[in-house]
Design a protein around this motif. Structure first.
Motif, PDB file in Angstrom:
ATOM      1  N   UNK A   1       0.819  -1.213   0.000  1.00  0.00           N
ATOM      2  CA  UNK A   1       0.000   0.000   0.000  1.00  0.00           C
ATOM      3  C   UNK A   1       0.853   1.264   0.000  1.00  0.00           C
TER       4      UNK A   1
ATOM      5  N   UNK B   1      13.222  23.512  -9.090  1.00  0.00           N
ATOM      6  CA  UNK B   1      13.198  24.113  -7.755  1.00  0.00           C
ATOM      7  C   UNK B   1      11.827  24.673  -7.395  1.00  0.00           C
TER       8      UNK B   1
ATOM      9  N   UNK C   1       7.677  23.944  -5.822  1.00  0.00           N
ATOM     10  CA  UNK C   1       7.105  23.356  -4.613  1.00  0.00           C
ATOM     11  C   UNK C   1       5.835  22.584  -4.968  1.00  0.00           C
TER      12      UNK C   1
ATOM     13  N   UNK D   1       3.652  20.742  -3.538  1.00  0.00           N
ATOM     14  CA  UNK D   1       2.437  20.752  -2.726  1.00  0.00           C
ATOM     15  C   UNK D   1       1.737  22.106  -2.745  1.00  0.00           C
ATOM     16  N   UNK D   2       2.423  23.151  -3.189  1.00  0.00           N
ATOM     17  CA  UNK D   2       1.813  24.475  -3.159  1.00  0.00           C
ATOM     18  C   UNK D   2       1.066  24.723  -4.470  1.00  0.00           C
TER      19      UNK D   2
ATOM     20  N   UNK E   1      -2.873  22.324  -7.112  1.00  0.00           N
ATOM     21  CA  UNK E   1      -1.539  22.080  -6.585  1.00  0.00           C
ATOM     22  C   UNK E   1      -0.585  21.754  -7.730  1.00  0.00           C
TER      23      UNK E   1
ATOM     24  N   UNK F   1       1.673  19.685  -8.042  1.00  0.00           N
ATOM     25  CA  UNK F   1       1.921  18.266  -8.311  1.00  0.00           C
ATOM     26  C   UNK F   1       0.922  17.681  -9.305  1.00  0.00           C
TER      27      UNK F   1
ATOM     28  N   UNK G   1       1.547  18.131 -15.371  1.00  0.00           N
ATOM     29  CA  UNK G   1       2.614  17.357 -16.010  1.00  0.00           C
ATOM     30  C   UNK G   1       3.896  18.200 -16.037  1.00  0.00           C
TER      31      UNK G   1
ATOM     32  N   UNK H   1     -12.092  23.932  -4.400  1.00  0.00           N
ATOM     33  CA  UNK H   1     -10.645  24.078  -4.480  1.00  0.00           C
ATOM     34  C   UNK H   1      -9.990  23.533  -3.233  1.00  0.00           C
TER      35      UNK H   1
ATOM     36  N   UNK I   1      -9.919  19.884  -3.187  1.00  0.00           N
ATOM     37  CA  UNK I   1      -9.014  19.314  -4.173  1.00  0.00           C
ATOM     38  C   UNK I   1      -7.566  19.342  -3.683  1.00  0.00           C
ATOM     39  N   UNK I   2      -7.212  20.427  -2.994  1.00  0.00           N
ATOM     40  CA  UNK I   2      -5.836  20.508  -2.517  1.00  0.00           C
ATOM     41  C   UNK I   2      -5.678  19.826  -1.165  1.00  0.00           C
TER      42      UNK I   2
ATOM     43  N   UNK J   1      -6.954  16.531  -0.034  1.00  0.00           N
ATOM     44  CA  UNK J   1      -7.671  15.268  -0.166  1.00  0.00           C
ATOM     45  C   UNK J   1      -7.796  14.536   1.162  1.00  0.00           C
TER      46      UNK J   1
ATOM     47  N   UNK K   1       7.042  25.679   2.029  1.00  0.00           N
ATOM     48  CA  UNK K   1       8.021  25.566   0.946  1.00  0.00           C
ATOM     49  C   UNK K   1       9.254  24.800   1.405  1.00  0.00           C
TER      50      UNK K   1
ATOM     51  N   UNK L   1       8.473  21.195   1.674  1.00  0.00           N
ATOM     52  CA  UNK L   1       8.171  20.629   0.368  1.00  0.00           C
ATOM     53  C   UNK L   1       9.436  20.382  -0.437  1.00  0.00           C
ATOM     54  N   UNK L   2      10.313  21.370  -0.470  1.00  0.00           N
ATOM     55  CA  UNK L   2      11.524  21.284  -1.284  1.00  0.00           C
ATOM     56  C   UNK L   2      12.595  22.160  -0.634  1.00  0.00           C
TER      57      UNK L   2
ATOM     58  N   UNK M   1      15.061  23.874  -2.954  1.00  0.00           N
ATOM     59  CA  UNK M   1      14.401  24.923  -3.724  1.00  0.00           C
ATOM     60  C   UNK M   1      14.158  26.157  -2.863  1.00  0.00           C
TER      61      UNK M   1
ATOM     62  N   UNK N   1       5.452  19.627   3.797  1.00  0.00           N
ATOM     63  CA  UNK N   1       4.779  20.337   2.726  1.00  0.00           C
ATOM     64  C   UNK N   1       3.270  20.266   2.714  1.00  0.00           C
ATOM     65  N   UNK N   2       2.690  19.340   3.489  1.00  0.00           N
ATOM     66  CA  UNK N   2       1.252  19.199   3.428  1.00  0.00           C
ATOM     67  C   UNK N   2       0.655  19.036   4.824  1.00  0.00           C
TER      68      UNK N   2
ATOM     69  N   UNK O   1      -4.438   4.636   0.107  1.00  0.00           N
ATOM     70  CA  UNK O   1      -3.673   4.218  -1.041  1.00  0.00           C
ATOM     71  C   UNK O   1      -4.532   3.650  -2.144  1.00  0.00           C
TER      72      UNK O   1
ATOM     73  N   UNK P   1      -5.206  13.616 -16.984  1.00  0.00           N
ATOM     74  CA  UNK P   1      -4.908  15.043 -17.068  1.00  0.00           C
ATOM     75  C   UNK P   1      -3.833  15.313 -18.105  1.00  0.00           C
ATOM     76  N   UNK P   2      -2.869  14.402 -18.142  1.00  0.00           N
ATOM     77  CA  UNK P   2      -1.747  14.621 -19.040  1.00  0.00           C
ATOM     78  C   UNK P   2      -2.207  14.598 -20.492  1.00  0.00           C
TER      79      UNK P   2
ATOM     80  N   UNK Q   1      -4.166  17.591 -21.227  1.00  0.00           N
ATOM     81  CA  UNK Q   1      -3.298  18.749 -21.390  1.00  0.00           C
ATOM     82  C   UNK Q   1      -2.780  18.851 -22.815  1.00  0.00           C
ATOM     83  N   UNK Q   2      -2.441  17.688 -23.357  1.00  0.00           N
ATOM     84  CA  UNK Q   2      -1.872  17.698 -24.699  1.00  0.00           C
ATOM     85  C   UNK Q   2      -2.908  18.007 -25.763  1.00  0.00           C
TER      86      UNK Q   2
END
Lengths: 332, 506, 332
Positions: free
Chosen positions: A126, B102, B104, B106-107, B150, B152, B155, C3, C6-7, C9, C195, C198-199, C202, C265-266, C312, C325-326, C329-330
């Protein structure tokens, strides 16, 4: 001298020479501070307290190398101990025979392995975070234990069970022998078997391991299953030493097992960790504890010193490169 | 000393940047040696060079991260400055979009674009302003994105757009893009190029930094080439080809002899019929004989790696058949494929090819654990060290100690370890996915020689690449893949390289 | 709202589960929605929520803190000593004292983690042991019962009628939630916390002061630990040095259940509240249905295990969603 250090490093890992040095220092220090330190009685007390913590730490070690963690080690040990106690009670409690004991041990080990496998499967298949999965398993198993025992303890076991927990063979306590045997098996498992090889690889990079043909999910599940078996062994040893089982017994040891692993140089990001330095770290922790005890401190002060000790070791380890850079700067 | 045969001056007006006589030294390494670099306003410029040629060092010097040695002259938009720093460069309008972006994940998209307004003195966040900033920046690009999503959920191409918008939001007038097309599909690359055209028209200069420039050459005006920390020259983009660029970057004629041979009647090792996986590849028919090297050329996103993943058992085809040595196979996972003698050298050596943190020895024997196990199923130290020695000497890999982390090796030597670990399973079919990515130019010929030697042992080899010279000079037969289909077959002995380049990069 | 869901979940999922659960309980037992039951549910969980929002900030910034419950115990004890020395004090002095001590303990963690770049789980396990050992050693495990009246008196804040009164800890909980929400959602510092978690690389490149950010994260955790400790005394009416041990893992499970991500980050304040509440409502529901209290933990553990697995299943659909989505998008 350098040759000895090199040899130690080669066969047991980079952490070992430093830890051995520390242990020697500690022994010398405590011997000077307390005449009772270098006595058989003190050795006995160390040897009888070490196995529980030691077996639980071994159970913690393998998942950490696989870049996970098993916060359910105490809970699994307790539930396995309960299984053995339940079997013994079914066959007459104090009058239960050797056969019942053997059956109970097998069943306890199976329960431990099963609990570990379930946890490992949730993590592997999972993709659950090991902290969360093992935490949930801990709460669940403790819950089962509390439900079955109604919060009380189970006791009343045959004489020979006590004998096992407190007996000695050639002057060495039986639990200590069990621990040494388990540590050796664990060393073989992690350092010499294909499974151990896979655990290290997966701990560093599961994706690359999978691309190289390792069965990542199976290895992770097996890691937690074996960890569960080791917890069960700890639970059995605890039963024989205290002649009773209670949910929550040994809870205070949970974070100490993690501490011992890190002290033994296990990489917190997974991939690297060996039994020998962790074994040494355990001996150091227990020696520290009994030494402090002899000079008049109690177990709580030992706990504090353990924590401070880990901080010092980590700061030294991370600070060494920084220190070198600093010195290089000054020289320039 | 080579002089720079610059034929075209920058567009009129003060230049976006002019950096002259830049030298940077790291310890014993002369990373940049008296390099000059300039970009005109609104110019699209290419900065080309192999790994280790000094590209990244140069960008970092321009972005103010590294300070050049005395004697350098630096100016941003006509204004000469004595020394640069990251905040100064940013203030002057220089932005770098690193390969890892670089950002983020999740943002939200809006926060990522307006992130620079969140840094600095603590204050309250005004989400209205943030959305407005993001909308304006995206507007400059002519792109619409869901600002509240978000990051993430986007693509890679969408994230790249966000990174560009973020640069514009902080008023960048010169944007460096580090390997921007490396992970984009063809459609995504086209989209990116359209965006760059828009930027260029509005006066924002863009510098592509890459060693693979075929896709961006035709929208660029000039190419600056670096090699070994030195400036090779500044060239017109018009008329530049990938192979000419390759020669400039490497400083020598690439292994120019076509090595193609006829496999004759050797048995067919791999055959596929109508292999299809929706959205990835369709109706793929190919056959590779023992000892044959078949090149699979195509741009990123053509479905090459996806096909390789299926052959390696990592994904299942929806339709079609794979035959290995005549027998139909259906792999449930890659372990079965490996068991059947299929080996796959990933293009992503850092995260998929090798376990970088672990030792050279362990990475060499990872595929043959059973073979090096002895009594009681324990790994035999003797057999292991023999296997490691065999693997390392096989391809004369240069290593220190087998216990060193594999990450300490150069790209070329790492790739030799990858090849050694797969050779150890005695593969029937070896799939090489961009086998020289991240391998120094000098070391590439060595890899090609190894590949040929492996073919001579009767291994069927599928060499995937997006560089025409690589397949042209090293394969017996070349298949061209585009949009998931095999659209052409070439024999290097009959087709001139220029024709193949035209076909592939068209 | 769309919104937000969605962000978030995790929050959305737990909200649905909680709503269903409450609906079922409301139908099954009329006393569930009674004022006194709601009030006691909130009163009994206020401290957990205060700690949860503190831990949330650390998790958002990519760290973890195992030591906060012990930290809270230390703060409780020291605050009690200070107040006794002052001869009583009042709420203001108590809050300032607990807050400052809490921030100090958090800063120790931050200094070790950021200063020596040591992974947070090691440091906080070490400080857990060090603080707990020192506290137990220094106090010899003695509890303090002789506390100022203002501290231990029940203070009703809002009456829900029918014998249900929300007490001071609930008000403090609401204030802590509001303050934390304000910090993480409305200030640039808060966005930098996200931030950084998250990274980190970055964030560093974008000019975020990473050391400062970690001091803020662990400092905030310390502040909440201290205030929570202060409120716990109001509920328990005594200071017991080892009473809070073990709560850290329960709170951790609740926060992660509420959608915060281990790794950074979340996470959100609402999620924390819902996570704590879910566990509380399950327990409350079992209680109302007359299930033996000994079964509570078992069911809670099982709930969390189920939730992990559910998460999961979601992941699977998200993966397919991404492919969709990908291609979408295309086509544009």
């Amino acid at each position: 001298m350098t040759r000895i250090i090199d040899a130690m490093t080669r066969s047991f890992g980079r952490e070992v020479p430093g830890l051995v040095g520390l242990l020697v220092l500690m022994i010398v220090g405590f011997s000077l501070a307390s005449p009772q330190f270098l006595t058989g009685a003190n050795f006995d007390s160390i040897a009888s307290q070490l196995p529980e913590l030691g077996l639980l730490t071994l159970a913690m070690l393998a998942p950490i190398i696989a870049n996970g963690i098993n916060l359910a080690v105490i809970a699994v040990a307790n539930i396995s101990g309960l299984t053995l106690a339940w079997v013994l009670n079914m066959y007459g409690g104090p009058d239960a025979g050797m056969l019942a004991f053997a059956a109970g041990v097998v069943l306890a080990l199976a329960v431990g392995g099963l609990a570990g496998a379930a946890m490992g499967a949730i993590i592997a298949w999972f993709g659950a975070h090991p902290i969360l999965a093992s935490l949930a398993m801990m709460i669940f198993l403790k819950g089962i234990g509390e439900f079955l025992t109604r919060g009380g303890d189970i006791s009343g076991f045959p004489e020979f069970v006590m004998g096992l927990g407190h007996g000695t063979v050639a002057g060495i306590p039986v639990p200590m022998l069990i621990f040494i045997g388990a540590a050796f098996l664990w060393h073989l498992l992690l350092a010499r078997t294909r499974h151990g090889f896979a655990v290290s690889m997966i701990g560093s990079n599961p994706k690359a391991s999978e691309y190289s043909g390792l069965h990542v999910k199976r290895s992770i599940t097996l890691t937690y299953a074996l960890s569960g078996v080791m917890c069960a062994l700890a639970g059995i040893v605890m039963l024989t030493r205290f002649n009773s089982v209670r949910v929550g017994h040994g809870d205070a040891l949970l974070l100490v097992t993690v501490l011992a692993c890190f002290l033994g140089g296990v990489n917190p990001f997974g991939g690297f960790g060996r039994v020998a330095p962790v074994f040494l770290a355990l001996v150091i922790l227990q020696t520290l504890s009994s030494g402090l005890n002899l000079v008049g401190a109690n177990q709580h002060l030992s706990t504090a010193v353990w924590g401070l000790f880990l901080i010092a070791v980590m700061v030294l380890r991370s600070g060494t490169p920084m220190l070198h850079a600093l010195l290089a700067n000054i020289r320039r | 000393m080579m002089t720079a045969p610059s034929t075209q001056t920058a567009p009129d007006g003060p230049e976006a940047i002019r950096f002259e006589h830049i030298s940077i030294r790291f310890g014993g390494l002369q990373a940049l040696d008296d390099v000059s670099f300039s970009v005109g306003r609104g110019e699209v410029h290419c900065l080309a060079g192999e790994n280790g040629s000094g590209k990244s060092t140069l960008i970092k010097a321009i972005a103010g991260v590294y300070q050049p040695a005395p004697g350098a002259r630096m100016s941003y938009f006509g204004e000469t400055i004595p020394a640069s720093s990251p905040p100064l460069a940013r203030k002057k309008g220089v932005a770098v979009i690193w390969q890892d972006l670089a950002l983020f994940p999740e943002m939200t998209v809006a926060e990522n674009i307006a992130f620079d307004s969140l840094v600095g003195k603590p204050r309250l966040v005004n989400y209205g302003t943030i959305r407005e900033t993001a909308r304006t920046a995206l507007g400059k690009l002519g792109v619409e994105l869901d600002l509240a999503a978000p990051l993430r959920s986007l693509p890679i191409s969408g994230r790249q757009i966000v990174a560009i918008a973020r640069a514009l939001a902080s008023d960048a007038r010169l944007i460096f893009m580090d390997e921007p097309t490396a992970s984009l599909t063809q459609a995504e690359t086209d989209h990116l190029l359209a965006v760059v055209r828009v930027l260029s028209k509005s006066g924002v200069a863009v510098v592509f930094v890459s060693h693979r420039l075929a896709e961006v050459l035709d929208i660029s005006s000039r190419v600056t080439v670096l090699r070994d920390g030195k400036l090779v020259g500044v060239f017109d983009a018009a008329g530049m080809t990938q192979s000419r660029l390759g020669e400039l970057m490497t400083g020598r004629q690439l292994n120019q002899a076509v090595s193609a041979r006829d496999p004759g009647n050797a048995p067919v090792v791999l055959q596929t019929a109508g292999l299809t996986r929706a959205g990835e590849y369709e109706g793929v028919n190919l056959a590779i004989r023992a000892g044959e090297i078949v090149g699979l050329i195509g741009l990123i996103g053509a479905g090459r790696s996806e096909l390789a993943h299926t052959l390696f058992g990592m994904t299942r085809p929806r339709a079609g058949e794979i035959r290995l040595a005549g027998k139909p196979v259906r792999f449930a996972n890659n372990r079965q494929a490996i068991g059947a003698g299929v080996a796959y050298v990933s293009e992503d050596r850092l995260s998929l090819g090798l376990v970088q943190q672990q030792s050279i020895a362990d990475n060499t024997v990872i595929t043959t654990l059973r073979a090096i196990s002895g009594a009681g199923g324990l790994i035999s130290a003797r057999r292991k060290s023999a296997a490691v020695t065999r693997g390392v000497t096989e391809f004369s890999t240069k290593i220190g100690s087998p216990d060193d982390a594999v990450s300490t090796l150069s790209g070329g030597n790492q790739q030799r370890i990858v090849l050694a670990k797969w050779l150890a399973i005695s593969p029937k079919l070896l799939i090489l996915d961009c086998p020289t990515v991240g391998v120094d130019v000098g070391a590439r010929d060595g890899i090609y020689r190894i590949v040929r030697a492996l073919a001579d042992r009767g291994i069927a080899i599928l060499m995937i690449s997006d560089e025409v010279p690589e397949v042209y000079f090293n394969c017996d037969r070349i298949l061209h893949m585009a949009a998931g289909r095999i659209v052409g077959e070439f024999d290097p002995r009959r087709t001139p390289i220029a024709e193949l380049e035209r076909t592939v990069y068209a | 709202m769309r919104d937000y869901l969605r962000t978030h979940e995790g929050e959305a999922r737990i909200l649905v589960v909680l709503a269903l659960l409450m609906l079922v309980l409301g139908i099954a037992s009329p006393s569930f929605f009674s004022a006194s039951n709601i009030a006691s549910l909130l009163n009994n969980n206020a401290v957990n929520v205060i700690w949860a929002v503190g831990l949330l900030v650390v998790l958002i910034a990519g760290g973890i803190d195992i030591s906060f419950a012990v930290g809270a115990s230390v703060v409780q004890y020291l605050t009690a000593l200070v107040l006794l020395w002052l001869g009583g004090g009042n709420w203001l002095i108590g809050l300032v004292c607990a807050g400052v001590l809490g921030i100090l303990i958090g800063s120790i963690n931050a200094a070790l983690i950021a200063g020596f770049r040591i992974i947070s789980i090691i440091i906080t396990i070490a400080t857990f042991n060090a603080l707990f050992g020192l506290l137990m050693f220094a106090t010899s495990g003695r509890s303090i019962y002789d506390l100022p009246d203002w501290w231990t008196d029940r203070i009703g804040v809002i009456s829900l009628g029918d014998g249900g009164t929300l007490t001071l800890p609930v008000a403090v909980m609401a204030a802590s939630m509001l303050a934390t929400w304000f910090l993480i959602s409305r200030t640039t510092t808060g966005r930098q916390l996200y931030a950084f978690g998250d990274n980190p690389e970055g964030a560093r490149r974008a000019g975020v002061a990473t050391v400062k950010i970690q001091f803020i994260a662990y400092g905030w955790m310390g502040l909440m630990a201290g205030i929570g400790g202060l409120m716990q005394v109001n509920i328990a009416q005594e200071v017991v040095p080892n009473a809070l041990i073990g709560r850290e893992l329960d709170v951790l499970a609740a926060v992660v259940l509420g959608g915060a991500r281990l790794g950074g980050g979340r996470g959100s304040v609402l999620g924390c509240f819902l996570g704590v509440l879910l566990v509380a409502v399950v327990q409350n529901g079992l209680n109302l249905m007359g299930v033996s209290p000994y079964a509570f933990k078992m069911v809670i553990g099982l709930t969390i295990l189920a939730a992990i697995s559910l998460t999961n299943v979601e992941l699977m659909s998200r993966l397919t969603g991404r492919t969709w989505r990908r291609s979408h998008d295309q086509n544009n």
